[in-house]
Each structure stands twice: as structure tokens, then as C-alpha cells.
Design an enzyme around this catalytic site. Structure first.
Site, PDB file in Angstrom:
ATOM      1  N   ASP A  25      41.156  -4.799 -16.136  1.00 41.36           N
ATOM      2  CA  ASP A  25      41.714  -5.865 -16.973  1.00 41.36           C
ATOM      3  C   ASP A  25      42.427  -5.309 -18.211  1.00 41.36           C
ATOM      4  O   ASP A  25      43.261  -5.975 -18.803  1.00 41.36           O
ATOM      5  CB  ASP A  25      40.588  -6.809 -17.429  1.00 41.36           C
ATOM      6  CG  ASP A  25      40.019  -7.582 -16.247  1.00 41.36           C
ATOM      7  OD1 ASP A  25      40.799  -7.927 -15.343  1.00 41.36           O
ATOM      8  OD2 ASP A  25      38.792  -7.821 -16.220  1.00 41.36           O
ATOM      9  N   PRO A  61      48.558  -7.077 -16.936  1.00 39.40           N
ATOM     10  CA  PRO A  61      49.046  -8.306 -16.285  1.00 39.40           C
ATOM     11  C   PRO A  61      48.067  -8.723 -15.192  1.00 39.40           C
ATOM     12  O   PRO A  61      47.463  -7.869 -14.546  1.00 39.40           O
ATOM     13  CB  PRO A  61      50.382  -7.873 -15.673  1.00 39.40           C
ATOM     14  CG  PRO A  61      50.300  -6.386 -15.557  1.00 39.40           C
ATOM     15  CD  PRO A  61      49.400  -5.913 -16.662  1.00 39.40           C
ATOM     16  N   ASP A  62      47.911 -10.018 -14.997  1.00 41.75           N
ATOM     17  CA  ASP A  62      47.071 -10.511 -13.896  1.00 41.75           C
ATOM     18  C   ASP A  62      47.979 -10.688 -12.674  1.00 41.75           C
ATOM     19  O   ASP A  62      48.791 -11.611 -12.615  1.00 41.75           O
ATOM     20  CB  ASP A  62      46.403 -11.826 -14.286  1.00 41.75           C
ATOM     21  CG  ASP A  62      45.337 -12.214 -13.266  1.00 41.75           C
ATOM     22  OD1 ASP A  62      45.621 -12.124 -12.050  1.00 41.75           O
ATOM     23  OD2 ASP A  62      44.234 -12.590 -13.685  1.00 41.75           O
ATOM     24  N   ILE A  63      47.852  -9.778 -11.730  1.00 40.31           N
ATOM     25  CA  ILE A  63      48.791  -9.730 -10.596  1.00 40.31           C
ATOM     26  C   ILE A  63      48.603 -10.958  -9.713  1.00 40.31           C
ATOM     27  O   ILE A  63      49.575 -11.609  -9.306  1.00 40.31           O
ATOM     28  CB  ILE A  63      48.573  -8.431  -9.791  1.00 40.31           C
ATOM     29  CG1 ILE A  63      48.669  -7.222 -10.734  1.00 40.31           C
ATOM     30  CG2 ILE A  63      49.576  -8.312  -8.662  1.00 40.31           C
ATOM     31  CD1 ILE A  63      48.116  -5.933 -10.166  1.00 40.31           C
ATOM     32  N   LYS A 120      37.499 -19.418 -11.194  1.00 35.44           N
ATOM     33  CA  LYS A 120      38.530 -18.373 -11.169  1.00 35.44           C
ATOM     34  C   LYS A 120      39.677 -18.784 -10.248  1.00 35.44           C
ATOM     35  O   LYS A 120      40.849 -18.582 -10.559  1.00 35.44           O
ATOM     36  CB  LYS A 120      37.896 -17.060 -10.685  1.00 35.44           C
ATOM     37  CG  LYS A 120      38.643 -15.816 -11.044  1.00 35.44           C
ATOM     38  CD  LYS A 120      37.863 -14.563 -10.652  1.00 35.44           C
ATOM     39  CE  LYS A 120      36.956 -14.090 -11.784  1.00 35.44           C
ATOM     40  NZ  LYS A 120      36.243 -12.839 -11.449  1.00 35.44           N
ATOM     41  N   PHE A 175      40.183 -12.232  -4.474  1.00 34.96           N
ATOM     42  CA  PHE A 175      38.770 -11.894  -4.356  1.00 34.96           C
ATOM     43  C   PHE A 175      38.145 -12.126  -5.725  1.00 34.96           C
ATOM     44  O   PHE A 175      38.825 -12.008  -6.741  1.00 34.96           O
ATOM     45  CB  PHE A 175      38.576 -10.424  -3.942  1.00 34.96           C
ATOM     46  CG  PHE A 175      38.596 -10.212  -2.455  1.00 34.96           C
ATOM     47  CD1 PHE A 175      39.765 -10.391  -1.727  1.00 34.96           C
ATOM     48  CD2 PHE A 175      37.442  -9.839  -1.773  1.00 34.96           C
ATOM     49  CE1 PHE A 175      39.792 -10.200  -0.352  1.00 34.96           C
ATOM     50  CE2 PHE A 175      37.457  -9.638  -0.401  1.00 34.96           C
ATOM     51  CZ  PHE A 175      38.633  -9.831   0.311  1.00 34.96           C
ATOM     52  N   ASN A 184      36.909   1.846 -12.088  1.00 33.32           N
ATOM     53  CA  ASN A 184      35.752   1.054 -11.668  1.00 33.32           C
ATOM     54  C   ASN A 184      35.270   1.592 -10.320  1.00 33.32           C
ATOM     55  O   ASN A 184      35.863   2.510  -9.760  1.00 33.32           O
ATOM     56  CB  ASN A 184      36.095  -0.439 -11.612  1.00 33.32           C
ATOM     57  CG  ASN A 184      37.234  -0.720 -10.655  1.00 33.32           C
ATOM     58  OD1 ASN A 184      37.111  -0.489  -9.460  1.00 33.32           O
ATOM     59  ND2 ASN A 184      38.357  -1.200 -11.177  1.00 33.32           N
ATOM     60  N   LYS A 236      45.539  15.745 -24.775  1.00 30.23           N
ATOM     61  CA  LYS A 236      44.096  15.523 -24.641  1.00 30.23           C
ATOM     62  C   LYS A 236      43.494  15.204 -26.023  1.00 30.23           C
ATOM     63  O   LYS A 236      43.761  15.909 -27.000  1.00 30.23           O
ATOM     64  CB  LYS A 236      43.453  16.791 -24.055  1.00 30.23           C
ATOM     65  CG  LYS A 236      42.005  16.597 -23.742  1.00 30.23           C
ATOM     66  CD  LYS A 236      41.390  17.864 -23.173  1.00 30.23           C
ATOM     67  CE  LYS A 236      39.885  17.681 -23.127  1.00 30.23           C
ATOM     68  NZ  LYS A 236      39.180  18.944 -23.181  1.00 30.23           N
TER      69      LYS A 236
END
Ligand code: CTP
Length: 436
Positions: free
Chosen positions: A313, A340-342, A374, A360, A245, A323
Site C-alpha cells: 500500500d 496507486p490502488d490498481i 472492500k 482478492f 510482504n 545505501k
């Protein structure tokens, strides 16, 4: 004439600790024009172990002295092959210690007292061998005995071949030392004396100095350990492609620096960011979300944790180790697995949860509404909401406009530089921890 911490003049101190008349002459060089600086009144016990990076130690001593610190050098036998006691003595204007069984030294200042006489013990360079001794509590020479006997904070600046740093045994020892409260500066990536490239090179003396100043800084967050995640994560698709990202890591980096400036000990867990990591703290580079979770869990406990990273995510359900080739059978189908959502994991961990957990929220629409939901969903204490729509120029830019959301409040700050957001948020964190 400069006074030492115990009120002696340097000449008085020198004559008490003098081992040779030659060294006494060298000590008579005064640096009274240096004036008061960040480390005035602080004493550093500098343990030098036997690696080629010991050639940087004289420069470290020079910088420490310039910053006002008194430096007591201790050399291992192997270190003496790389740098001479006379050089270090001349720069430190102090006696250099090197042999556990030197009876003269023991009579003047026993090794236990020596280990306790400093505000900070610094091991630079720290070889793999010395880290292994420290992790296992071995004490077979003066340096390792001092490290076992000391009750003052310890900072290590590892320096070794990349394979030695990456060896499972060294990784275990580093993890053990971190768990024991030892702090790290580096190692850095770079060309090594052995001709290889990678992590293992000792941090530059200026970076080690910054780490020392951060550890000894007085400020409202002195004595607090704060964990910060930052940057994007990269999730490999195959050996040459990855999902990423646009996070530059600028906000997380500024925040880590602002927290350290207030005296916090910061562990900075960073994905592959565009901006260089801040100096003066324990930087843990990671690539994927799964790595980041592991590094965060290894860095706990912490008084506060701030999750500024833009974590992917999703990762590939199974990344290809070759490759992916174009195929006549049509488009490739990528199968994802959820990462995993840390932030949620740490917020909901029960025992051992940091006293303050800050997330954040990167949103592009209904910013405050989405961020409020959230925060409640992930169960962090605060969430810093920002609008990352391309038109705002925030993601990858130098400014930010945030709303600080807690369980019962939402406070919008004017648009300002990311450094200013960081300083303001660090001050709020300090005020919050002050009440705990
Ligand atoms: N976060 C995390 N681990 C993840 C995803 C997000 O720790 N796997 C953290 C981020 O560091 C940030 C917060 O959760 O502090 C919110 O991240 P954000 O990208 O805004 O939200 P997501 O959880 O990804 O939710 P959504 O994609 O639905 O907006």
C-alpha cells in the site's frame, strides 16, 4: 499414412511443394506412431530470424511435430547463417521458404496465401530488428511481408542482448506489438551467448510449445483475453533494502494456469514471486506497485481482470539512491507515499473497463465483513476473501479457504489446494463471461 489438414497425404503434399529431390527423400521419414496430440490438424508458420537462438529452432520444430502440428518454416537471410534450411526441412518434413522474389515459390504458393494458410504465425527467435519491422509495418523480405499480410494470430519469442531488449526503442516496439494484438513468450532471464546476464534470452522450446498450445487450445475461454496480477511488490528503501510482504504468488500463478487451460489468452503481470511463472502465456515481470499499474494499463483491453497480487500500500516518498548509513543522530525516519490502488483504478475506469473485474481480499479478522466492504469500496464485481492470519498457513502455503463475494451473494468454499481454488474460480469466470 498421415493425412494433412486438406486431406492430402504427406507424400502428395511433398511432391506439390517440393523444391529438391533431396528434401523429398527426407520428407519420406514418417512419424505415424506419434498419434493424435494437442496440435493435431493445426498448421504453424514458423518464421526464424537471425539470432544465435535459432539453434533452438530445430528442437521447437521437433516438439511441434510431436504435438501433431504441421510446420512451415520461413527463414530470413540472416537466419540462414545460424541454422540451415535443410535441417529445418528435414525436421518439419516441409519445404522451407526464404526468398520473397523466388519465382518458383510464388508460382506454387503466393506469399499472401502462405501468410494465410496457417492457424498461427510464430516468430522464434524474434530479433530486435524483426520486432522493429513488425511494429512499423515494414515489408522488405519474405518474413516481414508475411507478417504484414497475415490475418492470423502472431506469437513472438524475442531473443537479443539484454541491452537491446531494455533499449527504449525495443520497449516501444514491444508495447506497440502488444497493442496490435501480438502475443509474447519470454524473453527469459539468463546467461547470454554474448557473456552478459539478464532478460533477452529466448524462451526454451518447451515453453514456446506451451504458449502455442495455449493459443490454439479449444475451451470455454478461447478468444478471451484475461489479465492476472500476482505476487508481492517490492518497494525500494535504498539500493539494498525494500518493503515486501509474504505473498508467494502461488494462488495467482495457479489461477493464470487454470484460465489458460480453459483456452484464455492470459497476460500475467507478476511481482517478484517465490514460485516460477506459468508457461504458455505473456509474463510481464514488475517490481513495484507503480510498475504493476503501468503494466496492467499497457495490457488492457481485457475481457476479465483478476487482481491476485498482494500490492504494497505504501512506497518510500523518495527512495535513497545510496545505501542509508547508521547515524549517531538516532533512528532513521522513513516517510511514505501511498501507492496507486490498481484494482480500484481498473474497476472505476469507465470506458475500456474489463467486463469482469475480480479482486482478492487478504484479511486477518472479520474476513467476510471487511471483504464485503472492500468490494463495494473498490467497485470490483467479485472479491475472493481469504483469511491470511499466520495460524491459517494460507499466505505462502499450498492451500486456501476462500469466500467468493459478489454484489448480492457470499459463497464459502471448503479449504482445498490452491490449484483447486484456481480451477473452480476459472470455471466460474468462464461461466460468467459466457453470459456476456
Ligand atoms: N490492490 C491493488 N492495488 C493496491 C492494493 C491492493 O490492486 N495498491 C488489490 C489487490 O490485488 C487485491 C485487492 O486490491 O485484489 C485487495 O488487496 P488487500 O491487500 O486485501 O487490500 P488493501 O487495498 O491493501 O486494503 P487493506 O490494507 O486496508 O486491507
Amino acid at each position: 499414412m498421415r493425412l494433412l489438414r486438406n486431406g492430402q497425404t504427406r507424400a502428395q503434399h511433398s511432391s506439390r511443394h517440393s523444391g529438391s529431390s533431396r528434401a523429398r527423400i527426407l520428407w519420406s521419414v514418417k512419424h505415424s506412431d506419434w498419434g493424435t496430440t494437442m496440435l493435431s490438424g493445426k498448421r504453424i508458420l514458423l518464421i526464424v530470424t537471425g539470432g544465435i537462438a535459432a539453434f533452438k529452432t530445430p528442437e521447437l520444430i521437433r516438439l511441434l511435430r510431436k504435438s501433431g502440428a504441421a510446420v512451415t518454416p520461413v527463414l530470413t537471410r540472416a537466419a540462414e547463417e545460424f541454422v540451415t534450411p535443410l535441417t529445418l526441412s528435414a525436421l518439419a518434413e516441409e519445404k522451407v521458404y526464404s526468398d520473397l522474389f523466388d519465382l518458383t515459390d510464388e508460382a506454387e504458393m503466393g506469399h499472401i496465401q502462405l501468410s494465410r494458410s496457417a492457424d498461427l504465425v510464430v516468430v522464434a527467435p524474434a530479433t530486435a530488428d524483426m520486432m522493429a519491422k513488425m511494429a512499423n509495418g515494414l515489408a522488405d523480405d519474405l518474413a516481414s511481408t508475411l507478417l504484414l499480410a497475415t490475418d492470423t494470430p502472431v506469437l513472438v519469442a524475442p531473443a537479443m542482448n539484454v541491452r537491446m531488449w531494455q533499449h527504449a526503442a525495443t520497449a516501444r516496439n514491444a508495447a506497440q506489438l502488444r497493442a496490435d494484438g501480438v502475443q509474447f513468450v519470454g524473453p527469459a532471464d539468463g546467461d547470454m551467448a554474448c557473456g552478459e546476464y539478464g532478460p533477452g534470452r529466448m524462451s526454451e522450446p518447451s515453453e514456446i510449445l506451451a504458449a502455442i498450445e495455449a493459443m490454439l487450445a479449444d475451451g470455454p475461454l478461447k478468444g478471451r483475453h484475461i489479465l492476472v496480477t500476482s505476487g508481492p511488490t517490492h518497494e525500494p528503501i535504498d539500493p539494498v533494502r525494500y518493503i515486501a510482504n509474504r505473498s508467494s504468488g502461488a494462488q495467482g500463478t495457479a489461477l493464470a494456469r487454470a484460465l489458460a487451460d480453459l483456452g484464455a489468452r492470459v497476460t500475467f503481470v507478476t511481482g517478484p514471486a517465490d514460485v516460477p511463472p506459468p508457461e504458455g502465456m505473456d509474463v510481464v515481470p514488475v517490481t513495484t506497485a507503480v510498475d504493476m499499474l503501468g503494466a496492467v494499463q499497457a495490457a488492457l483491453p481485457a475481457d476479465a481482470a483478476v487482481f491476485a497480487a498482494a500490492v504494497a500500500d505504501w512506497r518510500m516518498a523518495s527512495a535513497s539512491d545510496q545505501k542509508l548509513k547508521k547515524s549517531k543522530d538516532g533512528q532513521p525516519v522513513l516517510e511514505f507515499a501511498e501507492n496507486p490502488d490498481i484494482l480500484a483504478t481498473v474497476s472505476q475506469m469507465g470506458a475500456g473497463r474489463p467486463g469482469l473485474v475480480v479482486g482478492f481480499a487478504a484479511e486477518t479478522n472479520d474476513v467476510i465483513e471487511n471483504a464485503t466492504a472492500k468490494r463495494a469500496r473498490k467497485q470490483c464485481d467479485w472479491i475472493v476473501a481469504n483469511d491470511v492470519s499466520p495460524a491459517t498457513g494460507i499466505m505462502g502455503g499450498s492451500e486456501n479457504a476462500v469466500t467468493l463475494i459478489s454484489a448480492d451473494d457470499a459463497e464459502s468454499w471448503p479449504r482445498m489446494g490452491k490449484d483447486d481454488v484456481a480451477r473452480r474460480l476459472a470455471a466460474r469466470i468462464a461461466a460468467e463471461l459466457d453470459g456476456k
